[in-house]
Write an enzyme that holds these catalytic residues in place. Structure first.
Site, PDB file in Angstrom:
ATOM      1  N   MET A  51       0.833  -1.202   0.000  1.00  0.00           N
ATOM      2  CA  MET A  51       0.000   0.000   0.000  1.00  0.00           C
ATOM      3  C   MET A  51       0.875   1.262   0.000  1.00  0.00           C
ATOM      4  O   MET A  51       0.614   2.219  -0.745  1.00  0.00           O
ATOM      5  CB  MET A  51      -0.911   0.003   1.229  1.00  0.00           C
ATOM      6  CG  MET A  51      -1.804   1.227   1.351  1.00  0.00           C
ATOM      7  SD  MET A  51      -3.136   1.265   0.148  1.00  0.00           S
ATOM      8  CE  MET A  51      -4.265   0.089   0.933  1.00  0.00           C
ATOM      9  N   LYS A  52       1.911   1.270   0.826  1.00  0.00           N
ATOM     10  CA  LYS A  52       2.797   2.439   0.899  1.00  0.00           C
ATOM     11  C   LYS A  52       3.448   2.717  -0.452  1.00  0.00           C
ATOM     12  O   LYS A  52       3.577   3.880  -0.873  1.00  0.00           O
ATOM     13  CB  LYS A  52       3.866   2.206   1.968  1.00  0.00           C
ATOM     14  CG  LYS A  52       4.983   3.257   2.019  1.00  0.00           C
ATOM     15  CD  LYS A  52       4.480   4.615   2.476  1.00  0.00           C
ATOM     16  CE  LYS A  52       5.560   5.693   2.357  1.00  0.00           C
ATOM     17  NZ  LYS A  52       6.698   5.509   3.248  1.00  0.00           N
ATOM     18  N   LEU A  53       3.858   1.682  -1.165  1.00  0.00           N
ATOM     19  CA  LEU A  53       4.491   1.891  -2.462  1.00  0.00           C
ATOM     20  C   LEU A  53       3.499   2.481  -3.464  1.00  0.00           C
ATOM     21  O   LEU A  53       3.863   3.341  -4.278  1.00  0.00           O
ATOM     22  CB  LEU A  53       5.076   0.583  -2.985  1.00  0.00           C
ATOM     23  CG  LEU A  53       6.237   0.000  -2.169  1.00  0.00           C
ATOM     24  CD1 LEU A  53       6.741  -1.287  -2.812  1.00  0.00           C
ATOM     25  CD2 LEU A  53       7.384   0.998  -2.014  1.00  0.00           C
TER      26      LEU A  53
END
Length: 299
Positions: A171-173
């Site tokens: 998700m962060k990427l």
């Protein structure tokens, strides 16, 4: 008496995050290779440890906000006999940004050694970190995730449970892909406006009044207009994140054409010696490309 939480890694992001935990009354033991911020943390109520082992000795939950895989492996003693002693019986919370594959294997190694692992990467740069307005993404075993979610409340305006490891880092990427392409586009638009003789303060006002304005764009356009490249999210860190996104895209056979262009531009910016300046310094690489276009036109 509440047990101390450990916090290791006091860089641009880690220091304000640790300060917010300490100021919220969290019993905190901190350690970093750099001791630059120890005085401020002690004033906020944190205990400063002489070495990393002193943190693991007294804290059952240890937060890591470290720059890269190597730094994490070194602190945990991964690949050495110290690894088991440091992680056994501990919840290790990784709040940095790594590849999903690295996080998956790290989590497996921690669990095999008798520890537990939670991913908790954050969205936001230095200013949101200072204001306790980060967005935290969490992944891991449900009970551990809920405990960590409560623990990190002083750091964030919102948190999201993403599932099992490595869902939070994936998700962060995805979030970083949007951030990187957005800020690079804003930098190019500012360069375009400037080279057409548009007043940058007015350009900032027009953008800030329109539907595309956001917390990020307002801060970044003001920095670009003032040519203020003081660091909030460093070029070197953004380049690392762009590389992680590109590698994740390649491993999944996904095209990432905008990200690939941005990745190249941040590499060019770092090569100019601007690695420790804010990500809007990518405008310098764009300026360099404009200079190359002019040379070709004249020849």
């Amino acid at each position: 008496m509440q047990m101390e939480t450990g916090f290791i890694g006091l860089g641009v992001m880690g220091t304000p995050m640790a300060l917010n935990l300490a100021r919220a009354g969290t019993p905190l033991a901190v350690w970093s290779r750099s001791k630059d911020h120890y005085d401020a943390l002690r004033e906020a109520g944190a205990r400063t440890a002489e070495h990393a082992d002193a943190v693991f000795a007294t804290c059952s939950t240890v937060i890591l906000m470290l720059a890269n895989d190597q730094a994490i492996d070194t602190v945990l003693g991964r690949g050495t006999p110290a690894f088991g002693a440091r992680v056994r019986g501990h919840v290790i919370v990784n709040m940095g940004t790594n590849s999903a594959e690295y996080s998956r294997t790290l989590g497996g190694a921690i669990e095999a050694a008798g520890g537990r692992y939670v991913e908790a990467p954050v969205s936001g740069s230095r200013k949101p970190a200072e204001a306790g307005q980060l967005v935290v993404m969490l992944a891991g075993a449900s009970d551990d995730v809920q405990a960590v979610r409560t623990l990190v409340r002083p750091l964030c305006r919102e948190s999201f449970v993403c599932g099992t490891v490595p869902a939070a880092l994936t998700m962060k990427l995805a979030v970083n892909l949007y951030l990187i392409t957005m800020v690079t586009g804003l930098s190019e638009a500012t360069h375009f406006a400037q080279r057409h003789g548009i007043d940058l303060a007015m350009f900032a006002n027009v953008l800030n009044a329109g539907p595309m304005a956001s917390d990020v764009s307002r801060v970044k356009i003001d920095k670009l207009a003032a040519q203020n490249f003081s660091v909030q999210a460093a070029i070197t860190d953004v380049l690392k994140n762009a590389r992680l996104v590109a590698e994740a895209a390649r491993s999944a056979n996904i095209a990432s054409p905008l990200l690939d262009i941005c990745h190249a531009l941040y590499g060019e910016t770092e090569a100019l010696g601007l690695g420790q300046q804010d990500m809007v310094a990518v405008v310098r690489a764009i300026e360099q490309r404009t200079a190359a276009v002019k040379l070709r036109t004249r020849s």
